[in-house]
Write a protein that holds these residues in place. Structure first.
Motif, mmCIF file in Angstrom:
data_model
loop_
_atom_site.group_PDB
_atom_site.id
_atom_site.type_symbol
_atom_site.label_atom_id
_atom_site.label_comp_id
_atom_site.label_asym_id
_atom_site.label_seq_id
_atom_site.Cartn_x
_atom_site.Cartn_y
_atom_site.Cartn_z
ATOM 1 N N GLU A 126 0.692 -1.224 -0.032
ATOM 2 C CA GLU A 126 -0.030 0.107 -0.117
ATOM 3 C C GLU A 126 0.858 1.331 -0.086
ATOM 4 O O GLU A 126 1.776 1.335 0.793
ATOM 5 C CB GLU A 126 -0.864 -0.174 1.307
ATOM 6 C CG GLU A 126 -1.676 1.180 1.609
ATOM 7 C CD GLU A 126 -2.328 1.366 2.898
ATOM 8 O OE1 GLU A 126 -3.273 2.030 3.174
ATOM 9 O OE2 GLU A 126 -1.859 0.779 3.818
ATOM 10 N N GLY A 127 0.596 2.349 -0.902
ATOM 11 C CA GLY A 127 1.282 3.383 -0.879
ATOM 12 C C GLY A 127 0.744 4.167 0.227
ATOM 13 O O GLY A 127 -0.403 4.507 0.286
ATOM 14 N N VAL A 128 1.571 4.577 1.071
ATOM 15 C CA VAL A 128 1.429 5.495 2.380
ATOM 16 C C VAL A 128 1.530 6.870 2.184
ATOM 17 O O VAL A 128 0.578 7.769 2.554
ATOM 18 C CB VAL A 128 2.056 5.056 3.698
ATOM 19 C CG1 VAL A 128 1.857 5.798 4.763
ATOM 20 C CG2 VAL A 128 1.888 3.602 3.857
ATOM 21 N N ALA A 129 2.629 7.405 1.509
ATOM 22 C CA ALA A 129 2.854 8.734 1.518
ATOM 23 C C ALA A 129 3.758 9.145 0.217
ATOM 24 O O ALA A 129 4.646 8.252 0.114
ATOM 25 C CB ALA A 129 3.604 9.174 2.613
ATOM 26 N N HIS A 154 1.285 13.665 -0.932
ATOM 27 C CA HIS A 154 0.086 13.061 -0.950
ATOM 28 C C HIS A 154 0.024 11.916 0.129
ATOM 29 O O HIS A 154 1.043 11.202 0.307
ATOM 30 C CB HIS A 154 -0.037 12.373 -2.370
ATOM 31 C CG HIS A 154 -1.262 11.545 -2.622
ATOM 32 N ND1 HIS A 154 -2.582 12.228 -2.987
ATOM 33 C CD2 HIS A 154 -1.538 10.379 -2.317
ATOM 34 C CE1 HIS A 154 -3.742 11.216 -2.837
ATOM 35 N NE2 HIS A 154 -3.009 10.100 -2.566
ATOM 36 N N TYR A 155 -1.048 11.658 0.640
ATOM 37 C CA TYR A 155 -1.134 10.693 1.711
ATOM 38 C C TYR A 155 -2.473 9.646 1.366
ATOM 39 O O TYR A 155 -3.405 10.234 0.837
ATOM 40 C CB TYR A 155 -1.342 11.294 3.112
ATOM 41 C CG TYR A 155 -0.197 12.055 3.425
ATOM 42 C CD1 TYR A 155 -0.048 13.634 3.188
ATOM 43 C CD2 TYR A 155 0.934 11.674 4.219
ATOM 44 C CE1 TYR A 155 0.834 14.505 3.565
ATOM 45 C CE2 TYR A 155 1.788 12.470 4.531
ATOM 46 C CZ TYR A 155 1.926 13.850 4.331
ATOM 47 O OH TYR A 155 2.854 14.563 4.555
ATOM 48 N N ARG A 203 -1.777 11.864 10.536
ATOM 49 C CA ARG A 203 -1.008 11.287 11.429
ATOM 50 C C ARG A 203 0.339 11.133 11.058
ATOM 51 O O ARG A 203 1.126 11.057 11.603
ATOM 52 C CB ARG A 203 -1.484 9.723 11.790
ATOM 53 C CG ARG A 203 -2.937 9.839 12.495
ATOM 54 C CD ARG A 203 -3.119 8.423 12.972
ATOM 55 N NE ARG A 203 -3.318 7.600 11.758
ATOM 56 C CZ ARG A 203 -2.634 6.314 11.762
ATOM 57 N NH1 ARG A 203 -1.630 6.241 12.873
ATOM 58 N NH2 ARG A 203 -2.857 5.459 10.738
ATOM 59 N N PHE A 204 0.698 10.956 9.638
ATOM 60 C CA PHE A 204 1.998 10.790 9.065
ATOM 61 C C PHE A 204 2.372 11.893 8.257
ATOM 62 O O PHE A 204 1.414 12.679 7.691
ATOM 63 C CB PHE A 204 1.872 9.655 8.219
ATOM 64 C CG PHE A 204 1.932 8.321 8.930
ATOM 65 C CD1 PHE A 204 1.540 8.220 10.196
ATOM 66 C CD2 PHE A 204 2.061 7.107 8.086
ATOM 67 C CE1 PHE A 204 1.238 6.868 10.664
ATOM 68 C CE2 PHE A 204 1.881 5.952 8.696
ATOM 69 C CZ PHE A 204 1.682 5.752 10.052
ATOM 70 N N THR A 205 3.697 12.398 8.253
ATOM 71 C CA THR A 205 4.285 13.516 7.429
ATOM 72 C C THR A 205 5.516 12.882 6.824
ATOM 73 O O THR A 205 6.402 12.517 7.340
ATOM 74 C CB THR A 205 4.559 14.531 8.480
ATOM 75 O OG1 THR A 205 3.351 15.035 8.969
ATOM 76 C CG2 THR A 205 5.040 15.870 7.580
ATOM 77 N N ILE A 206 5.532 13.203 5.362
ATOM 78 C CA ILE A 206 6.575 12.992 4.626
ATOM 79 C C ILE A 206 7.489 13.955 4.424
ATOM 80 O O ILE A 206 6.815 15.330 4.130
ATOM 81 C CB ILE A 206 6.116 12.087 3.281
ATOM 82 C CG1 ILE A 206 7.286 11.592 2.336
ATOM 83 C CG2 ILE A 206 5.087 12.999 2.301
ATOM 84 C CD1 ILE A 206 7.082 10.626 1.344
ATOM 85 N N SER A 207 8.720 13.955 4.424
ATOM 86 C CA SER A 207 9.590 15.049 4.102
ATOM 87 C C SER A 207 10.711 14.594 3.641
ATOM 88 O O SER A 207 11.174 13.380 3.603
ATOM 89 C CB SER A 207 9.733 15.862 5.180
ATOM 90 O OG SER A 207 10.424 15.012 6.304
ATOM 91 N N LYS A 208 11.621 15.477 2.873
ATOM 92 C CA LYS A 208 12.992 15.047 2.564
ATOM 93 C C LYS A 208 13.950 16.158 2.582
ATOM 94 O O LYS A 208 13.478 17.218 2.721
ATOM 95 C CB LYS A 208 13.081 14.620 0.977
ATOM 96 C CG LYS A 208 12.549 15.484 -0.035
ATOM 97 C CD LYS A 208 12.654 14.945 -1.524
ATOM 98 C CE LYS A 208 12.241 16.088 -2.552
ATOM 99 N NZ LYS A 208 12.193 15.300 -3.600
ATOM 100 N N ASP A 209 15.177 15.843 3.084
ATOM 101 C CA ASP A 209 16.191 16.810 3.043
ATOM 102 C C ASP A 209 17.161 16.483 1.816
ATOM 103 O O ASP A 209 17.965 15.262 1.727
ATOM 104 C CB ASP A 209 16.885 16.511 4.307
ATOM 105 C CG ASP A 209 18.219 17.515 4.523
ATOM 106 O OD1 ASP A 209 18.547 17.981 3.482
ATOM 107 O OD2 ASP A 209 18.504 17.755 5.624
#
Length: 124
Positions: free
Chosen positions: A46-49, A56-57, A64-70
């Motif tokens: 399952e694609g979560v984020a 997109h979530y 509840r979840f947060t996707i981020s990138k550095d």
């Protein structure tokens, strides 16, 4: 050779938090889309984020979840709060070079590279 290495999984109680990390290396060009997927025993992946400029979530994790990138560290993150037992799964990092969200769904077929996964277990 592109490599994605996840870390940060573990066993927690319901309501607690975890932060997953995905360290990426070997790219000759930056991926267009990166995402987190999960797969529980006996269930489909399952694609979560996903993140590709915007985020997109899946409905099951929204709020509840947060996707981020550095980009400087070539690292993707998934902050998971208010964890529930149904969040228990193997979590995978993925990277791709095309549009990865269609009709509200994060499509696994749009990703070229995958990590080995990190286990998240949430007990009640």
């Amino acid at each position: 050779q592109v490599q994605l290495v996840e870390s940060g999984g573990g066993s927690v109680q319901a309501g607690e938090s975890l932060r997953l990390s995905c360290s990426a290396s070997g790219y000759t060009r930056a991926p267009y889309c990166m995402a987190w997927f999960r797969q529980a025993p006996g269930k489909e992946r399952e694609g979560v984020a996903a993140i590709a400029g915007s985020t997109h979530y899946a409905d099951s994790v929204k709020g509840r979840f947060t996707i981020s990138k550095d980009n400087a560290k070539n690292t993707l993150y998934l902050q998971m709060n208010s964890l529930k037992p149904e969040d228990t799964a193997m979590y995978y990092c993925a990277a791709g070079f095309r549009v990865c969200v269609a009709g509200g769904t994060i499509r696994s077929t749009d990703f070229s590279y995958w990590g080995q996964g990190t286990q998240v277990t949430v007990s009640s």
